[in-house]
Design a protein around this motif. Structure first.
Motif, PDB file in Angstrom:
ATOM      1  N   VAL A   1       0.784  -1.231   0.059  1.00 47.95           N
ATOM      2  CA  VAL A   1       0.116  -0.146   0.037  1.00 47.95           C
ATOM      3  C   VAL A   1       0.962   1.291   0.067  1.00 47.95           C
ATOM      4  O   VAL A   1       0.754   2.270  -0.670  1.00 47.95           O
ATOM      5  CB  VAL A   1      -0.826   0.031   1.087  1.00 47.95           C
ATOM      6  CG1 VAL A   1      -1.927   1.404   1.154  1.00 47.95           C
ATOM      7  CG2 VAL A   1      -1.840  -1.180   1.053  1.00 47.95           C
ATOM      8  N   LEU A   2       1.988   1.365   0.938  1.00 51.44           N
ATOM      9  CA  LEU A   2       2.479   2.531   1.091  1.00 51.44           C
ATOM     10  C   LEU A   2       3.846   2.331   0.625  1.00 51.44           C
ATOM     11  O   LEU A   2       4.577   1.511   0.402  1.00 51.44           O
ATOM     12  CB  LEU A   2       2.953   2.922   2.619  1.00 51.44           C
ATOM     13  CG  LEU A   2       1.602   3.263   3.379  1.00 51.44           C
ATOM     14  CD1 LEU A   2       1.912   3.252   5.182  1.00 51.44           C
ATOM     15  CD2 LEU A   2       0.968   4.605   3.121  1.00 51.44           C
ATOM     16  N   GLY A   3       4.710   3.554   0.200  1.00 49.74           N
ATOM     17  CA  GLY A   3       6.148   3.423  -0.112  1.00 49.74           C
ATOM     18  C   GLY A   3       6.949   3.079   0.988  1.00 49.74           C
ATOM     19  O   GLY A   3       6.548   3.109   2.213  1.00 49.74           O
ATOM     20  N   GLU A   4       8.250   2.766   0.867  1.00 56.41           N
ATOM     21  CA  GLU A   4       9.238   2.311   1.752  1.00 56.41           C
ATOM     22  C   GLU A   4       9.269   3.212   3.072  1.00 56.41           C
ATOM     23  O   GLU A   4       9.316   2.777   4.082  1.00 56.41           O
ATOM     24  CB  GLU A   4      10.446   1.975   0.991  1.00 56.41           C
ATOM     25  CG  GLU A   4      10.511   1.003   0.031  1.00 56.41           C
ATOM     26  CD  GLU A   4      11.917   0.394  -0.479  1.00 56.41           C
ATOM     27  OE1 GLU A   4      12.679   1.338  -0.308  1.00 56.41           O
ATOM     28  OE2 GLU A   4      12.182  -0.269  -1.185  1.00 56.41           O
ATOM     29  N   GLY A   5       9.586   4.468   2.546  1.00 57.40           N
ATOM     30  CA  GLY A   5       9.552   5.481   3.760  1.00 57.40           C
ATOM     31  C   GLY A   5       8.414   5.475   4.528  1.00 57.40           C
ATOM     32  O   GLY A   5       8.709   5.524   6.111  1.00 57.40           O
ATOM     33  N   LYS A   6       7.234   5.667   4.044  1.00 60.73           N
ATOM     34  CA  LYS A   6       5.929   5.591   4.825  1.00 60.73           C
ATOM     35  C   LYS A   6       5.972   4.299   5.588  1.00 60.73           C
ATOM     36  O   LYS A   6       5.335   4.393   6.774  1.00 60.73           O
ATOM     37  CB  LYS A   6       4.978   6.188   3.921  1.00 60.73           C
ATOM     38  CG  LYS A   6       4.701   7.562   3.513  1.00 60.73           C
ATOM     39  CD  LYS A   6       4.721   8.602   4.643  1.00 60.73           C
ATOM     40  CE  LYS A   6       4.464   9.770   4.249  1.00 60.73           C
ATOM     41  NZ  LYS A   6       4.291  10.692   5.658  1.00 60.73           N
ATOM     42  N   LEU A   7       6.158   3.249   5.159  1.00 57.36           N
ATOM     43  CA  LEU A   7       6.015   2.034   5.633  1.00 57.36           C
ATOM     44  C   LEU A   7       6.869   2.027   6.803  1.00 57.36           C
ATOM     45  O   LEU A   7       6.645   1.529   8.068  1.00 57.36           O
ATOM     46  CB  LEU A   7       6.367   1.142   4.677  1.00 57.36           C
ATOM     47  CG  LEU A   7       6.075  -0.377   4.948  1.00 57.36           C
ATOM     48  CD1 LEU A   7       4.742  -0.634   5.329  1.00 57.36           C
ATOM     49  CD2 LEU A   7       6.404  -1.659   3.862  1.00 57.36           C
ATOM     50  N   LYS A   8       8.158   2.590   7.030  1.00 53.39           N
ATOM     51  CA  LYS A   8       8.986   2.500   7.969  1.00 53.39           C
ATOM     52  C   LYS A   8       8.293   3.420   9.244  1.00 53.39           C
ATOM     53  O   LYS A   8       8.265   3.065  10.268  1.00 53.39           O
ATOM     54  CB  LYS A   8      10.421   3.355   7.642  1.00 53.39           C
ATOM     55  CG  LYS A   8      11.308   2.293   6.992  1.00 53.39           C
ATOM     56  CD  LYS A   8      11.954   1.407   7.854  1.00 53.39           C
ATOM     57  CE  LYS A   8      12.855   0.679   7.133  1.00 53.39           C
ATOM     58  NZ  LYS A   8      13.749  -0.434   8.087  1.00 53.39           N
ATOM     59  N   GLU A   9       7.843   4.604   8.582  1.00 52.35           N
ATOM     60  CA  GLU A   9       7.120   5.408   9.537  1.00 52.35           C
ATOM     61  C   GLU A   9       5.972   4.692  10.410  1.00 52.35           C
ATOM     62  O   GLU A   9       5.942   4.864  11.583  1.00 52.35           O
ATOM     63  CB  GLU A   9       6.824   6.493   8.705  1.00 52.35           C
ATOM     64  CG  GLU A   9       5.926   7.847   9.614  1.00 52.35           C
ATOM     65  CD  GLU A   9       5.224   8.879   9.001  1.00 52.35           C
ATOM     66  OE1 GLU A   9       4.394   9.527   9.592  1.00 52.35           O
ATOM     67  OE2 GLU A   9       5.903   9.100   7.837  1.00 52.35           O
ATOM     68  N   LEU A  10       5.502   4.033   9.463  1.00 50.75           N
ATOM     69  CA  LEU A  10       3.987   3.130  10.214  1.00 50.75           C
ATOM     70  C   LEU A  10       4.624   2.275  11.087  1.00 50.75           C
ATOM     71  O   LEU A  10       3.983   1.957  12.334  1.00 50.75           O
ATOM     72  CB  LEU A  10       3.299   2.545   8.981  1.00 50.75           C
ATOM     73  CG  LEU A  10       2.115   1.878   9.403  1.00 50.75           C
ATOM     74  CD1 LEU A  10       1.119   2.290  10.488  1.00 50.75           C
ATOM     75  CD2 LEU A  10       1.629   0.999   8.275  1.00 50.75           C
TER      76      LEU A  10
END
Length: 474
Positions: free
Chosen positions: A60-69
């Motif tokens: 669903v999300l890109g790599e950076g946002k996935l890390k943030e999540l």
């Protein structure tokens, strides 16, 4: 003696702003998802949002946002490969020589900055305890089973998409047997494609009476059980719906009003005010799933029946629309639809569009209707005047103001009065048993008796008159 209040589990919202969706609409969708998640029993601690041309195919999300999540849930932020990695001495030696910088290099610079800005990870709270992490991730989109699994692997949390959240709320709020059957069918249809193999569950096993078929895996067995269970539920639901159809047929020809609208628009509050009934009223989404039918109070002759129907919502799962078709038939068979909208909600125009779209799907768009802008007690006089100019045909009211409810009652009565006609019925002495039927379906203006029987001057709807004449002529 001190009492400790049980802490509600935590959740994080995830939304992707796709092309064609403006900031206001995107924020409204996430706010509504937050209310859905809160209704489900979770406290929302954060929202992770990203603009993309499409949902990321993997998670669903890109790599950076996935890390943030993942910082909010305690996960790794990386989707591990489903296949076991082959041992390779040369690859291991090259990885050792290159050091640990490669992992960081995979992240885009902007995404890393975003993750650092909102860092709501495991930092200790004011009491020195480790901060609680979110255990659920709610995604404001319908996502595939593989996307859900990848998100769970990356975050270490349970993942629900919008359809899953709504279905779970319906599952918890269903009260009648019909509603429970409808929701269970929708829930099983949702769960079936999301089943996965566990442990060594992929082994093929031999068949036997009552057991697995030849060469059938544990996953295939589970899916077959679900299909069988859905067939059983549909058969049972068919019987319940026949009973409901019989009840509706008995009300055929009676004057019926259906309250329809977005969830939490105030339909049940209006139902209680109009009928004096003790229907459930709660400030939460989908508090009402079962159709309730009550007579308008104080009663008029012929009676006017008011029904409170299930609320609508954006992106309502198709299986739920199909499952609740029989419940929505109450709207289809009504003489008058009252569209109830929460005028204090800035997005009520969109909500009204959703209601009309769903009712159009079931063929109820041709039923006469009136628009009720509810909860105007929360608006200023200037805002009310603006609504009157924008919706000149609408009725502005509050279910909490008795004068407004009385005015709505008179408007409902006036709607039916305009289609009523006067006629005279001859009631032979041999058919005096029909006197109750006449009083139930018509307003008796005068009543005289002679040698032939009773001559009743009545006022009724033409369809009701035709039915009464047919009964008297038998």
């Amino acid at each position: 003696m001190t009492t400790t209040q049980q802490e509600r589990p935590l959740a994080v919202l995830v939304g992707v702003q796709l092309p064609g969706v403006d900031d206001v609409e995107h924020a409204a969708d996430l706010a509504e998802l937050g209310r859905l998640v809160h209704t489900l029993g979770f406290d929302v601690i954060a929202t992770v949002s990203q603009r993309r041309s499409a949902l990321a195919a993997a998670a669903v999300l890109g790599e950076g946002k996935l890390k943030e999540l993942a910082e909010l849930t305690g996960g790794s932020g990386v989707v591990p490969s489903g296949a076991p990695e082959r041992k390779n001495k040369a690859r291991a030696r090259r990885a050792a020589e290159s050091g640990e910088g490669d992992d960081d290099g995979e992240l885009g610079g902007d995404d890393v900055d975003d993750a650092d800005e909102d860092g709501v990870g495991a930092a200790p709270d004011a009491g020195g305890r480790e901060a609680r992490r979110a255990t659920v991730v709610a995604v404001d989109h319908d996502i595939s089973p593989s996307q859900a699994r990848n998100l769970e692997r990356a975050t270490g949390a349970q993942v629900l998409d919008r359809a899953g959240v709504i279905i779970e709320i319906f599952h918890r709020h269903a009260r009648s047997r019909e509603a429970k059957l409808e929701v269970e069918i929708a829930r099983l249809n949702y769960v079936a494609p999301r089943l996965r193999e566990t442990g060594g569950g992929g082994d093929r096993q031999r068949g036997g009476i009552g057991g697995k078929g030849a060469g059938e895996s544990a996953l295939e067995l589970d899916r077959r059980k679900i299909r069988d269970r859905i067939a059983e539920l549909k058969q049972e639901l068919s019987g319940v719906q026949r009973e409901q159809s019989t009840r509706r047929a008995l009300r055929q020809g009676q004057r019926r009003v259906a309250l329809v609208g977005y969830t939490n628009a105030g339909k049940s509050s209006l139902m209680r005010a109009l009928t004096g009934s003790e229907v459930l009223v709660a400030d939460k989404l989908f508090a009402t799933l079962d159709t309730t039918v009550r007579a308008l109070h104080p009663e008029v002759r012929p009676r006017i029946l008011v029904s409170d129907t299930v609320g609508f919502i954006k992106k309502l799962p198709h299986d739920l629309v199909a499952s609740f078709r029989s419940t929505l038939d109450e709207a289809l068979e009504a003489s008058l639809l009252l569209y109830v909208a929460d005028a204090s909600d800035p997005t009520f125009r969109d909500q009204l569009g959703v209601t009309r779209s769903v009712l159009s799907e079931i063929g109820a768009s041709e039923v006469p209707s009136r628009l009720l802008l509810n909860k105007v007690d929360r608006l200023s006089e200037e805002e009310r005047e603006a609504l009157r100019l924008e919706f000149p045909e609408a009725t502005l009211l509050s279910a909490k103001i008795p004068a407004d409810v009385a005015g709505l009652r008179e408007a409902i009565i006036a709607f039916f009065e305009q289609s009523m006609v006067e006629a005279e019925l001859l009631l032979p002495y041999a058919k005096q048993s029909l006197i109750g039927e006449i009083y139930e379906n018509a307003r008796v203006l005068s009543e005289e008796y002679d040698d032939a029987g009773g001559r009743l001057s009545v006022r009724a709807h033409p369809a009701a008159l035709d039915r009464l004449r047919s009964l008297l002529a038998r």
